[in-house]
Enzyme design. Sequence first.
Site, PDB file in Angstrom:
ATOM      1  N   SER A 122       0.854  -1.194   0.000  1.00 22.59           N
ATOM      2  CA  SER A 122       0.000   0.000   0.000  1.00 22.59           C
ATOM      3  C   SER A 122       0.892   1.247   0.000  1.00 22.59           C
ATOM      4  O   SER A 122       2.100   1.161   0.221  1.00 22.59           O
ATOM      5  CB  SER A 122      -0.891   0.010   1.241  1.00 22.59           C
ATOM      6  OG  SER A 122      -0.099   0.226   2.394  1.00 22.59           O
TER       7      SER A 122
ATOM      8  N   ASP B 154      -1.127  -1.494  -3.968  1.00 20.20           N
ATOM      9  CA  ASP B 154      -2.488  -1.646  -3.450  1.00 20.20           C
ATOM     10  C   ASP B 154      -3.098  -0.256  -3.234  1.00 20.20           C
ATOM     11  O   ASP B 154      -2.459   0.612  -2.617  1.00 20.20           O
ATOM     12  CB  ASP B 154      -2.379  -2.404  -2.114  1.00 20.20           C
ATOM     13  CG  ASP B 154      -3.702  -2.906  -1.597  1.00 20.20           C
ATOM     14  OD1 ASP B 154      -4.625  -3.093  -2.397  1.00 20.20           O
ATOM     15  OD2 ASP B 154      -3.793  -3.135  -0.367  1.00 20.20           O
TER      16      ASP B 154
ATOM     17  N   HIS C 107     -12.773  -3.594   4.564  1.00 21.12           N
ATOM     18  CA  HIS C 107     -11.401  -3.636   5.079  1.00 21.12           C
ATOM     19  C   HIS C 107     -11.333  -3.717   6.609  1.00 21.12           C
ATOM     20  O   HIS C 107     -12.247  -3.264   7.292  1.00 21.12           O
ATOM     21  CB  HIS C 107     -10.625  -2.392   4.619  1.00 21.12           C
ATOM     22  CG  HIS C 107     -10.345  -2.395   3.148  1.00 21.12           C
ATOM     23  ND1 HIS C 107     -11.048  -1.624   2.261  1.00 21.12           N
ATOM     24  CD2 HIS C 107      -9.455  -3.107   2.416  1.00 21.12           C
ATOM     25  CE1 HIS C 107     -10.594  -1.847   1.037  1.00 21.12           C
ATOM     26  NE2 HIS C 107      -9.629  -2.743   1.093  1.00 21.12           N
TER      27      HIS C 107
ATOM     28  N   HIS D 122     -11.402  -7.227  -2.471  1.00 21.57           N
ATOM     29  CA  HIS D 122     -10.644  -6.599  -1.374  1.00 21.57           C
ATOM     30  C   HIS D 122     -11.317  -6.989  -0.056  1.00 21.57           C
ATOM     31  O   HIS D 122     -12.377  -7.611  -0.040  1.00 21.57           O
ATOM     32  CB  HIS D 122     -10.677  -5.075  -1.534  1.00 21.57           C
ATOM     33  CG  HIS D 122      -9.694  -4.596  -2.554  1.00 21.57           C
ATOM     34  ND1 HIS D 122      -8.592  -3.853  -2.217  1.00 21.57           N
ATOM     35  CD2 HIS D 122      -9.638  -4.778  -3.891  1.00 21.57           C
ATOM     36  CE1 HIS D 122      -7.905  -3.594  -3.311  1.00 21.57           C
ATOM     37  NE2 HIS D 122      -8.520  -4.145  -4.347  1.00 21.57           N
TER      38      HIS D 122
ATOM     39  N   ILE E 125      -5.686 -10.121   1.264  1.00 20.01           N
ATOM     40  CA  ILE E 125      -5.656 -10.447   2.695  1.00 20.01           C
ATOM     41  C   ILE E 125      -4.516  -9.682   3.365  1.00 20.01           C
ATOM     42  O   ILE E 125      -3.351  -9.861   3.015  1.00 20.01           O
ATOM     43  CB  ILE E 125      -5.476 -11.969   2.892  1.00 20.01           C
ATOM     44  CG1 ILE E 125      -6.714 -12.703   2.326  1.00 20.01           C
ATOM     45  CG2 ILE E 125      -5.264 -12.315   4.372  1.00 20.01           C
ATOM     46  CD1 ILE E 125      -6.607 -14.198   2.301  1.00 20.01           C
ATOM     47  N   ASP E 126      -4.867  -8.834   4.286  1.00 14.54           N
ATOM     48  CA  ASP E 126      -3.889  -8.074   5.050  1.00 14.54           C
ATOM     49  C   ASP E 126      -4.142  -8.241   6.553  1.00 14.54           C
ATOM     50  O   ASP E 126      -3.253  -8.646   7.315  1.00 14.54           O
ATOM     51  CB  ASP E 126      -3.980  -6.586   4.660  1.00 14.54           C
ATOM     52  CG  ASP E 126      -2.891  -5.747   5.300  1.00 14.54           C
ATOM     53  OD1 ASP E 126      -2.065  -6.298   6.051  1.00 14.54           O
ATOM     54  OD2 ASP E 126      -2.852  -4.529   5.058  1.00 14.54           O
TER      55      ASP E 126
HETATM   56  P1  13P Z   1      -8.389  -7.022   4.806  1.00 14.51           P
HETATM   57  O1  13P Z   1      -8.354  -5.840   5.698  1.00 14.51           O
HETATM   58  O2  13P Z   1      -9.692  -7.736   4.902  1.00 14.51           O
HETATM   59  O3  13P Z   1      -7.238  -7.949   5.041  1.00 14.51           O
HETATM   60  O4  13P Z   1      -8.296  -6.505   3.299  1.00 14.51           O
HETATM   61  C1  13P Z   1      -7.056  -6.176   2.738  1.00 14.51           C
HETATM   62  C2  13P Z   1      -7.180  -5.483   1.434  1.00 14.51           C
HETATM   63  O5  13P Z   1      -8.211  -5.405   0.812  1.00 14.51           O
HETATM   64  C3  13P Z   1      -5.967  -4.865   0.896  1.00 14.51           C
HETATM   65  O6  13P Z   1      -6.226  -4.116  -0.231  1.00 14.51           O
HETATM   66  O1  G3H Z   2      -6.618  -2.098   1.999  1.00 15.21           O
HETATM   67  C1  G3H Z   2      -5.736  -1.641   2.714  1.00 15.21           C
HETATM   68  C2  G3H Z   2      -4.638  -2.505   3.146  1.00 15.21           C
HETATM   69  O2  G3H Z   2      -5.030  -3.340   4.209  1.00 15.21           O
HETATM   70  C3  G3H Z   2      -3.419  -1.702   3.453  1.00 15.21           C
HETATM   71  O3  G3H Z   2      -3.533  -1.012   4.640  1.00 15.21           O
HETATM   72  O4  G3H Z   2      -2.892   1.319   4.103  1.00 15.21           O
HETATM   73  O5  G3H Z   2      -2.754   0.414   6.448  1.00 15.21           O
HETATM   74  O6  G3H Z   2      -1.138  -0.323   4.684  1.00 15.21           O
HETATM   75  P1  G3H Z   2      -2.513   0.189   4.983  1.00 15.21           P
HETATM   76 ZN    ZN Z   3      -8.155  -3.217  -0.289  1.00 19.51          ZN
END
Ligand code: 13P
Ligand code: G3H
Ligand code: ZN
Length: 332
Positions: free
Chosen positions: A56, A94, A190, A234, A278-279
């Site tokens: 990201s 991302d 998210h 996402h 998946i994050d």
């Molecule tokens: P999650 O927060 O569900 O893991 O989604 C991650 C995501 O969409 C990153 O772009």
């Molecule tokens: O969709 C968002 C991702 O989970 C990335 O999150 O912007 O906190 O790195 P971030």
């Molecule tokens: Zn996302």
Amino acid sequence: MVSYKELGLVNTREMFAKAVDGGYAIPAFNFNNMEQLQAIIQAAAETKSPVILQVSKGARNYANATLLRYMAEGAVAYAKELGWEHPQICLHLDHGDSFETCKSCVDTGFSSVMIDASSLPYEENIALTKKVVEYAHQFDVTVEAELGVLAGVEDEVSAAESHYTKPEEVIDFATRTGCDSLAISIGTSHGAYKFTPEQCTRDPKTGRLIPPPLAFDVLHEIEKKLPGFPIVLHGSSSVPQEYVDMCNKYGGNLPNAVGIPEEQLREASKSAVCKINIDSDSRLAMTAAVRKHLAEKPSHFDPRQYLKPAREEMKKMYIHKIVNVLGSDGKA
Ligand code: 13P
Ligand code: G3H
Ligand code: ZN
């Protein structure tokens, strides 16, 4: 200008075509640090799964853009060292928020970028996406776009349904932008708090929250409009209860965290959905393991002592997703 091809990376074109045909989805795991990257590469190499390393804008700022590029190059070499002869690894931006961010990633070794103009009016989303596509395609970098707004507590969107992707728009959008894949909104969101307790029902036995189901009817309508076109989900962490419980047991405070049930992601993977993001699950696995380790071993202060079990926990989680949810094992 650094081409991703020099770094041994691949774009998403072939990965997605095979995934759509084969009825599975490619994992797109976000990373910000070495331990996450090691765990992702080990999991992908051991299962022979194509993988998308997702960064990201926030992760780029956190880790440093230059360092990240070398980490991705290192990931390819590491995968080979682990015995994966021809690693299929994509480095993807991302939620790119502007043409400039996307260009900067194309110019520094990314093989795929997302332009997320989903919050803009329809015509502006098309114009910005098209501009990014025109630039990226000159370098054979693939582009993900987004249509529809992901609902959720994070976005303070309460009426989820009104923000679903409108199937009647997708042909026009994909044709006019030339994007390579499309992120859609069908009820995922998210973070670790995807739904408020009011949006959920409760399991009478366990008291756990049961989230509302994804809008598979919308997904199927989109598939009918764009047969074979790569669709992206996402916000697809399942927020495993074991990690939430582990965090809470060892000093955390994550009340009512809830994600997308894995059976629904498994079902989506069999359709035109060919990339699943998946994050949060990685964040939860890491935090749960670190909390547990430090609570049980209060004298430890060498980060390797608590990051090693955290890395192991993430790797276990990534392998589980690849093998039991997305079905991408053995596809690389
Ligand atoms: P999650 O927060 O569900 O893991 O989604 C991650 C995501 O969409 C990153 O772009
Ligand atoms: O969709 C968002 C991702 O989970 C990335 O999150 O912007 O906190 O790195 P971030
Ligand atoms: Zn996302």
